[in-house]
Design a protein around this motif. Structure first.
Motif, PDB file in Angstrom:
ATOM      1  N   PHE A  34     -21.002   0.921   3.946  1.00  0.00           N
ATOM      2  CA  PHE A  34     -22.374   1.415   3.848  1.00  0.00           C
ATOM      3  C   PHE A  34     -22.431   2.654   2.961  1.00  0.00           C
ATOM      4  O   PHE A  34     -23.271   2.755   2.053  1.00  0.00           O
ATOM      5  CB  PHE A  34     -22.899   1.740   5.257  1.00  0.00           C
ATOM      6  N   CYS A 154     -24.061  -7.067   4.746  1.00  0.00           N
ATOM      7  CA  CYS A 154     -25.312  -6.519   5.276  1.00  0.00           C
ATOM      8  C   CYS A 154     -25.206  -4.995   5.377  1.00  0.00           C
ATOM      9  O   CYS A 154     -26.130  -4.279   4.972  1.00  0.00           O
ATOM     10  CB  CYS A 154     -25.604  -7.139   6.636  1.00  0.00           C
ATOM     11  N   PHE A 155     -24.097  -4.492   5.906  1.00  0.00           N
ATOM     12  CA  PHE A 155     -23.889  -3.049   5.982  1.00  0.00           C
ATOM     13  C   PHE A 155     -23.922  -2.424   4.588  1.00  0.00           C
ATOM     14  O   PHE A 155     -24.527  -1.374   4.374  1.00  0.00           O
ATOM     15  CB  PHE A 155     -22.531  -2.740   6.633  1.00  0.00           C
ATOM     16  N   LEU A 158     -27.448  -2.451   3.088  1.00  0.00           N
ATOM     17  CA  LEU A 158     -28.276  -1.465   3.766  1.00  0.00           C
ATOM     18  C   LEU A 158     -27.997  -0.080   3.181  1.00  0.00           C
ATOM     19  O   LEU A 158     -28.923   0.719   2.977  1.00  0.00           O
ATOM     20  CB  LEU A 158     -27.990  -1.476   5.273  1.00  0.00           C
ATOM     21  N   SER A 161     -29.696   0.033  -0.202  1.00  0.00           N
ATOM     22  CA  SER A 161     -31.123   0.295  -0.054  1.00  0.00           C
ATOM     23  C   SER A 161     -31.373   1.760   0.286  1.00  0.00           C
ATOM     24  O   SER A 161     -32.264   2.404  -0.279  1.00  0.00           O
ATOM     25  CB  SER A 161     -31.696  -0.614   1.038  1.00  0.00           C
ATOM     26  N   ALA A 162     -30.564   2.316   1.203  1.00  0.00           N
ATOM     27  CA  ALA A 162     -30.706   3.724   1.573  1.00  0.00           C
ATOM     28  C   ALA A 162     -30.427   4.635   0.385  1.00  0.00           C
ATOM     29  O   ALA A 162     -31.030   5.714   0.266  1.00  0.00           O
ATOM     30  CB  ALA A 162     -29.761   4.059   2.729  1.00  0.00           C
ATOM     31  N   SER A 271     -35.849  -0.690  -3.806  1.00  0.00           N
ATOM     32  CA  SER A 271     -35.017  -0.729  -2.607  1.00  0.00           C
ATOM     33  C   SER A 271     -35.204  -2.012  -1.806  1.00  0.00           C
ATOM     34  O   SER A 271     -34.407  -2.307  -0.911  1.00  0.00           O
ATOM     35  CB  SER A 271     -35.321   0.479  -1.714  1.00  0.00           C
ATOM     36  N   LEU A 275     -32.420  -4.282   0.481  1.00  0.00           N
ATOM     37  CA  LEU A 275     -32.891  -4.526   1.840  1.00  0.00           C
ATOM     38  C   LEU A 275     -32.938  -6.025   2.128  1.00  0.00           C
ATOM     39  O   LEU A 275     -32.635  -6.465   3.243  1.00  0.00           O
ATOM     40  CB  LEU A 275     -34.278  -3.906   2.034  1.00  0.00           C
ATOM     41  N   VAL A 278     -29.703  -7.231   3.257  1.00  0.00           N
ATOM     42  CA  VAL A 278     -29.456  -6.954   4.667  1.00  0.00           C
ATOM     43  C   VAL A 278     -29.867  -8.157   5.517  1.00  0.00           C
ATOM     44  O   VAL A 278     -29.235  -8.479   6.523  1.00  0.00           O
ATOM     45  CB  VAL A 278     -30.225  -5.689   5.104  1.00  0.00           C
TER      46      VAL A 278
END
Length: 424
Positions: A34, A154-155, A158, A161-162, A271, A275, A278
């Protein structure tokens, strides 16, 4: 091999238990994944600040940021071999520390330290996904592997996106962009300590774990002599480009300059793509495991990518809801993770780490080589003028062609899902 023998192997694998130690280590390694993905995408929201600090235009900053992919691709090979040689405990924490050092160097604000920092980030980040997949392979039974790989990505997405929607307001309000990199370095270093503590010791018995250090690359002979490995790598590499290049580096400039979207809205819309990952990565991984097939899910996801990417570039502004197409692109992009499962299933169990290293090398060699090429395409189509919508549309056509080629390559991949295997 008879169908009876294959049936016995499948029943045995279904009953294989979960190994809690490796699963806990996988969770912490996924937390690192992440963070490193956030660092991968964060420069996209600070291009004006980086241009001022490094005295480079947007294309120059894009090239500097793209240095990440050169060492990421190269060290994917090294990391995969080291995992097979030393095991996870002796490799993954070292990679995490390299990323922490690289983040701190990038935050110093000079071109030289930023270049070294970006190279170190790429080198250490190679241990993120490969290490997490290695741990997942040892922690989860085969029936849940594609789902675990999907959740791993997915991690990461995410974090990607963050790195856009969360970092942008952070560096334009609470802290400076340099402080962001230093704080990230501290968090990553802490995660590295947790991974070292929680990862079980030990290594696999295989050709890489014995003999001289040169022999640790022996598993790559098996992986790279298998034509299916190249199909997996090239297919995944082409499917990654719309996110690694099209969105994470040039997504915000496309929305801001090409579609005249305000900066804050452009950050939020860009983003949506990570996402969508995710959602798409675990969803498509689960569907693949549920159906017992890889290829139909892979091709369906790529077709969704094709349609949504074409819509993003060519639909008249205002026709589609602002955030939907980016989200659909991200969901479809989850298909890019299925070749990571397939490449381990078309090669023997004793080369798990090297198989993941090989596909990561192939995938991010695409990104390393094509990041500057895409920038030059934009400059060529702009021809000294502004990078407006026609320029981005002309360059985007190459990304769309890459997705179409990936679909064709997927048709030639071997079906490795439990319900689609042929008796051999």
């Amino acid at each position: 091999m008879s169908s009876k023998v294959i049936s016995t192997v499948n029943i045995s694998s279904v009953r294989e238990p979960i190994h809690i130690g490796f699963v806990v280590a996988w969770l912490f390694c996924s937390a690192f994944y992440f963070m490193q993905y956030m660092l991968r995408s964060a420069p996209g929201v600070m291009i004006p600040e980086l241009s001022t600090a490094f005295a480079r235009d947007a294309l120059g900053v894009g090239s500097l940021v793209g240095l990440y992919y050169y060492t990421y691709a190269l060290f994917s090979i090294v990391c995969g071999a080291l995992l097979d040689r030393l095991g996870a405990k002796g490799v993954i924490p070292v990679g995490i520390v390299l990323v922490a050092i690289g983040a701190a160097l990038f935050g110093l604000g000079s071109v030289e330290t930023a270049e070294i920092g970006r190279l170190l980030q790429g080198a250490g980040s190679a241990c993120g996904f490969i290490g997490a997949v290695y741990l997942a392979t040892h922690g989860f039974p085969p029936r849940a592997l594609a789902t675990a790989v999907g959740f791993t990505q997915c991690f990461g997405m995410l974090g990607g996106s963050a790195g856009q929607f969360a970092v942008a307001p952070l560096i334009h309000g609470l802290i400076t962009w340099q402080q962001f990199w230093w704080l990230s370095a501290l968090v990553i270093f802490f995660i590295g300590g947790l991974v070292f503590i929680m990862t079980p010791a030990g290594r696999d018995d295989g050709p890489a774990s014995q003999g001289s250090w040169i022999k640790m690359f022996a598993p790559y002979k098996e992986v790279l002599s298998n034509p299916q490995s190249y199909l997996c790598g090239f297919c995944a590499g082409l499917l990654f480009l719309p996110t690694t290049v099209g969105d994470m580096i040039w997504g915000i400039p496309f929305l801001h300059n090409g579609l005249d979207v305000g900066y804050a809205a452009a950050v939020n819309r860009a983003s949506m793509v990570p996402l969508g990952w995710v959602i798409g990565c675990p969803l498509l991984g689960y569907l693949s495991d549920r159906l017992g097939r890889r290829k139909p899910v892979l091709i369906a996801g790529a077709l969704l990518m094709l349609a949504s990417t074409a819509g993003i570039y060519y639909l008249p502004p205002g026709i589609a809801p602002p955030y939907v197409l980016g989200l659909l692109l991200g969901i479809g992009s989850g298909a890019a993770m299925l070749p990571y499962t397939v490449i381990k299933e078309v090669n023997s169990d004793k080369v798990k780490g090297s198989a993941s290293g090989a596909i990561n090398f192939l995938v991010f060699t695409f990104s390393a080589l094509l990041t500057p090429v895409y920038g030059k395409l934009l400059a060529h189509f702009a021809n000294g003028g502004a990078m407006d919508l026609p320029v981005f549309r002309a360059a985007g056509a190459w990304l769309i062609a890459g997705i179409a080629l990936a679909i064709i390559l997927a048709m030639f991949m071997r079906e490795t899902g439990p319900r689609g295997r042929t008796n051999v």
